[in-house]
Write an enzyme that holds these catalytic residues in place. Sequence first.
Site, PDB file in Angstrom:
ATOM      1  N   HIS A  70       0.822  -1.211   0.000  1.00 20.49           N
ATOM      2  CA  HIS A  70       0.000   0.000   0.000  1.00 20.49           C
ATOM      3  C   HIS A  70       0.850   1.252   0.000  1.00 20.49           C
ATOM      4  O   HIS A  70       1.877   1.339   0.668  1.00 20.49           O
ATOM      5  CB  HIS A  70      -1.000  -0.001   1.168  1.00 20.49           C
ATOM      6  CG  HIS A  70      -0.398   0.128   2.527  1.00 20.49           C
ATOM      7  ND1 HIS A  70      -0.174   1.341   3.131  1.00 20.49           N
ATOM      8  CD2 HIS A  70       0.008  -0.812   3.419  1.00 20.49           C
ATOM      9  CE1 HIS A  70       0.335   1.152   4.341  1.00 20.49           C
ATOM     10  NE2 HIS A  70       0.462  -0.146   4.543  1.00 20.49           N
ATOM     11  N   GLU A 221      -5.180   1.201   2.691  1.00 17.42           N
ATOM     12  CA  GLU A 221      -4.884   0.178   3.686  1.00 17.42           C
ATOM     13  C   GLU A 221      -4.906   0.719   5.098  1.00 17.42           C
ATOM     14  O   GLU A 221      -5.375   0.054   6.030  1.00 17.42           O
ATOM     15  CB  GLU A 221      -3.524  -0.456   3.387  1.00 17.42           C
ATOM     16  CG  GLU A 221      -3.240  -1.740   4.174  1.00 17.42           C
ATOM     17  CD  GLU A 221      -2.660  -1.506   5.563  1.00 17.42           C
ATOM     18  OE1 GLU A 221      -2.637  -2.463   6.360  1.00 17.42           O
ATOM     19  OE2 GLU A 221      -2.225  -0.364   5.865  1.00 17.42           O
ATOM     20  N   GLU A 222      -4.404   1.934   5.292  1.00 25.15           N
ATOM     21  CA  GLU A 222      -4.308   2.488   6.641  1.00 25.15           C
ATOM     22  C   GLU A 222      -5.678   2.722   7.277  1.00 25.15           C
ATOM     23  O   GLU A 222      -5.774   2.905   8.490  1.00 25.15           O
ATOM     24  CB  GLU A 222      -3.511   3.796   6.635  1.00 25.15           C
ATOM     25  CG  GLU A 222      -2.034   3.633   6.304  1.00 25.15           C
ATOM     26  CD  GLU A 222      -1.245   2.887   7.371  1.00 25.15           C
ATOM     27  OE1 GLU A 222      -1.830   2.473   8.392  1.00 25.15           O
ATOM     28  OE2 GLU A 222      -0.033   2.706   7.167  1.00 25.15           O
ATOM     29  N   ASP A 242       3.986  -5.989   3.467  1.00 26.52           N
ATOM     30  CA  ASP A 242       3.827  -4.842   4.351  1.00 26.52           C
ATOM     31  C   ASP A 242       5.009  -4.842   5.306  1.00 26.52           C
ATOM     32  O   ASP A 242       6.034  -5.448   5.023  1.00 26.52           O
ATOM     33  CB  ASP A 242       2.474  -4.922   5.067  1.00 26.52           C
ATOM     34  CG  ASP A 242       1.900  -3.559   5.421  1.00 26.52           C
ATOM     35  OD1 ASP A 242       2.674  -2.694   5.860  1.00 26.52           O
ATOM     36  OD2 ASP A 242       0.686  -3.360   5.273  1.00 26.52           O
ATOM     37  N   HIS A 322       4.563   3.329  12.791  1.00 31.85           N
ATOM     38  CA  HIS A 322       3.599   4.425  12.903  1.00 31.85           C
ATOM     39  C   HIS A 322       4.157   5.613  13.683  1.00 31.85           C
ATOM     40  O   HIS A 322       3.412   6.379  14.280  1.00 31.85           O
ATOM     41  CB  HIS A 322       2.269   3.938  13.490  1.00 31.85           C
ATOM     42  CG  HIS A 322       1.439   3.197  12.490  1.00 31.85           C
ATOM     43  ND1 HIS A 322       0.093   2.969  12.659  1.00 31.85           N
ATOM     44  CD2 HIS A 322       1.744   2.660  11.296  1.00 31.85           C
ATOM     45  CE1 HIS A 322      -0.381   2.305  11.614  1.00 31.85           C
ATOM     46  NE2 HIS A 322       0.617   2.106  10.774  1.00 31.85           N
TER      47      HIS A 322
END
Length: 349
Positions: A70, A221-222, A242, A322
């Site tokens: 993504h 995706e997030e 990922d 993140h």
Amino acid sequence: MTKTNVEETIHLLTQLVSIPSPSGNTNEVITYVEKYLKELGVETKRNRKGGLIATLHGADNENHRMLTAHVDTLGAIVKEIKPSGRLKLDLIGGFTYNSIEGEYCQIETSSGKKFTGTILMHQTSVHVYKDASKAERNQANMEVRIDEVVHNAEDVRKLGIEVGDFVSFDPRVQVTESGFIKSRHLDDKASVAILLQLIKQVKAENITLPYTTHFLISNNEEIGYGGNSNITPETVEYLAVDMGAMGDGQSTDEYTVSICVKDASGPYHYEFRKNLVKIAEENEIGYKLDIYPYYGSDASAAIRSGHDIVHGLIGPGIDSSHAYERTHQSSIENTANLLYHYVQSKMVL
């Protein structure tokens, strides 16, 4: 993977992370990927959600594979223009406010104008606010200081900034002499770069893949649903590429490819996982098996949407996911090597 390929992948990675693409505003980066693939002579098409699908036709066109990574990232959106002329944010994706405190950012208006700013606590100055160190980092206290002469909300609106404008974070990408790549948005632009380099390598070496293989560059995706559509009925294996999440109790590191056993959606397909391990061991590829407790992928989104597929998840190990992330070129290399051998292997079913 040759040294040249690793260097090209890292260069491509730095280009990708430098293109703002919070979920919901990904056209610029999708256009970049689309142009890259078209220059390789690869067949591509966009889906209605704005994602990109590239296809390499294989010897078997009755059974397909799909690999996905993504290109959308964490970000924010303007929730409110405060009377002071600062902006209140609403977050896009699952991360904490403290991970973006002090970060430079860009505000993009609906007309395409771009302004810079800094994300700060309202109570930042220790000379003014007694509770500066103790105040909670949350939506009420965090704000954007715009790099323009503004005194109130009206001044901000005169710039063209409005509620709903997207806010992206400065990636601050650096590649060190010791082989580390530090940047925001390695999740998942590191894997996008790996897939693009894989496609380039397959084309350059004139490899005929055993199965028709689709590459989905997903763009939501997030927020949970990026890779849940445009999966052909012939697709048997679906592999999400990922990041591998690091932390206490985790096996994943910054030097190997992480093969996910289970995440918040449940276990990944057992036989598929075992086959990925077999390929890694046969080709002396460094890998770690791991469980990501608070994680979901394009593959888990595809399973939840009802597709009858075999699903798996691998990726380079990423530290501080993140937040301000880091990986090493050896993890990029191991992930790329596993994918190179995987796309030329036989299916598990």
